[in-house]
Design a protein around this motif. Structure first.
Motif, PDB file in Angstrom:
ATOM      1  N   TYR A 146       0.995  -1.058   0.097  1.00 59.65           N
ATOM      2  CA  TYR A 146      -0.039  -0.029   0.055  1.00 59.65           C
ATOM      3  C   TYR A 146       1.007   1.170   0.133  1.00 59.65           C
ATOM      4  CZ  TYR A 146       0.701   0.406   5.206  1.00 59.65           C
ATOM      5  OH  TYR A 146       1.280   0.502   6.389  1.00 59.65           O
ATOM      6  N   PRO A 161      -1.404  -0.201  -5.691  1.00 63.27           N
ATOM      7  CA  PRO A 161      -1.543  -0.391  -4.002  1.00 63.27           C
ATOM      8  C   PRO A 161      -2.953  -0.788  -3.658  1.00 63.27           C
ATOM      9  CG  PRO A 161      -1.815   1.899  -4.450  1.00 63.27           C
ATOM     10  CD  PRO A 161      -1.293   1.214  -5.790  1.00 63.27           C
ATOM     11  N   ARG A 162      -2.930  -1.603  -2.765  1.00 64.52           N
ATOM     12  CA  ARG A 162      -4.232  -2.120  -2.101  1.00 64.52           C
ATOM     13  C   ARG A 162      -5.046  -0.900  -1.512  1.00 64.52           C
ATOM     14  NH1 ARG A 162      -6.172  -7.100  -0.099  1.00 64.52           N
ATOM     15  NH2 ARG A 162      -4.653  -7.793  -1.851  1.00 64.52           N
ATOM     16  N   ILE A 210      -5.342  -2.924   7.172  1.00 64.81           N
ATOM     17  CA  ILE A 210      -4.061  -2.577   6.328  1.00 64.81           C
ATOM     18  C   ILE A 210      -2.861  -3.511   6.753  1.00 64.81           C
ATOM     19  CG2 ILE A 210      -2.383  -0.819   6.113  1.00 64.81           C
ATOM     20  CD1 ILE A 210      -4.465   1.333   7.169  1.00 64.81           C
TER      21      ILE A 210
END
Length: 338
Positions: free
Chosen positions: A151, A176-177, A309
């Motif tokens: 991320y 990115p996630r 996350i």
């Protein structure tokens, strides 16, 4: 301009490596920042890859050095600079922080030439970056105790003149996630001097900069290394440093405006019910704490939806230790096509 800027300004396709002296140890061993430069045959922007602000962040180092090795200076219109470790003493000690002053380097920029050794390391780097780097990627990983999909993190500097859209376009090259906009005041996320982060101080100096988080610390993760290498190439083409079309980047980013930690109320063995990157609905628990007396206590359920996350993979936890890093507020943001 510093040593690196002078070398880039000399012109002509070339590659080199060297070190930026910071000081020395009692034994006389140098304290220095190694660097690698790839100078393009034609003038253009400079992409700067900076690894290991923290000493346990390996994946970005490997990806940046491999990317530099693969470049042909004759094909380039612009330059690449790699400073693979920003914290060499922490690297040698295999620790997050420099063991000689215990400062967090990513809260110490722009540094101090007469300060503690971490502040001097920060100062030495900033003297080289200012006026040279067009884009700087601050390469990180999450704590070694956690799993996390790649991320990005970005900040806003009111006087940088760099639009948020430009930051998002650069980050999109890495698929990115999540793209987390960090509160520079640290409210609700992290304690300390968040304005002392390298990317924030680069923005203050007019350099587009952001953090790329590449998985977990203290381990080599080939998939994350490969993702970073592909992203570097995509961004370099987007910047015009490498020839050819910019290549594939994500068409939208999930931008996060609020994050926070879930901590353990009691000690035990944390057994998760989910994986890093998952969306967890309100009313669901991320796992259980298994007591050494055989008891099983669920982690309190979420009061609202969240996205994981990072999720702890080391099961041994004490009261107050972190179990998960969670995005609490986000929006799916489409990006303008290039």
């Amino acid at each position: 301009m510093g040593l690196i800027g002078d070398w880039l300004a000399a012109g002509g396709a070339a590659r080199t490596s060297g070190s930026l002296r910071v000081g020395s140890m009692a034994s006389g061993a140098p304290v220095a920042l190694p660097w690698v430069g790839v100078r393009g045959a034609r003038p253009g922007p400079t992409l700067w890859l900076h690894g290991q602000v923290h000493g346990d962040e390996i994946n970005g180092m490997v990806a940046a050095l491999r990317f530099a090795r693969a470049l042909d200076p004759q094909a380039m219109s612009g330059h690449l600079v790699v400073t693979p470790t920003g914290n060499p003493q922490a690297l040698d000690a295999r620790r997050k922080r420099n063991p000689y002053d215990e400062l967090d380097l990513d809260q110490s920029y722009p540094g101090n030439a007469q300060g503690l050794v971490t502040e001097r390391v920060a100062h030495a780097l900033m003297q080289e970056v200012r006026g040279v780097a067009t884009v700087l990627i601050n390469l990180h990983t999450m704590n070694p105790l956690f799993d996390a999909p790649p991320y990005t993190v970005y900040k806003h500097h009111p006087d940088s003149g760099i639009a948020e859209e430009a930051l998002l376009a650069a980050m999109a090259c890495f698929h990115p996630r999540l793209a987390c906009r960090q509160d520079v005041g640290g409210k609700g996320e992290l304690p300390g001097n968040i304005a002392g982060a390298l990317d924030y101080q680069c923005l203050a100096a007019g350099t587009l900069a952001f953090m790329l988080e590449l998985g977990s610390g203290s381990r080599l993760q080939p998939a994350n290394v490969a993702l970073a290498e592909t992203g570097f190439a995509t961004l370099a083409r987007q910047m015009g440093i490498l020839p050819g079309p910019a290549g594939e980047r994500t068409a939208h980013l999930r931008t996060v405006s609020r994050r926070g930690w879930i901590t353990a109320d009691d000690g035990g063995l944390f057994v998760p019910r989910c994986q890093a990157g998952d969306r967890v609905a309100a009313g669901e628990s991320i796992g259980d704490l298994l007591g050494l007396d055989g008891s099983l206590t669920p982690v309190p359920p979420f009061q609202r939806d969240g996205v994981l996350i990072g999720l702890r993979s080391d099961p041994v936890v004490h009261t107050g230790e972190r179990l998960a890093f969670v995005a609490w507020e986000w929006a799916d943001r489409p990006l303008a096509s290039t």
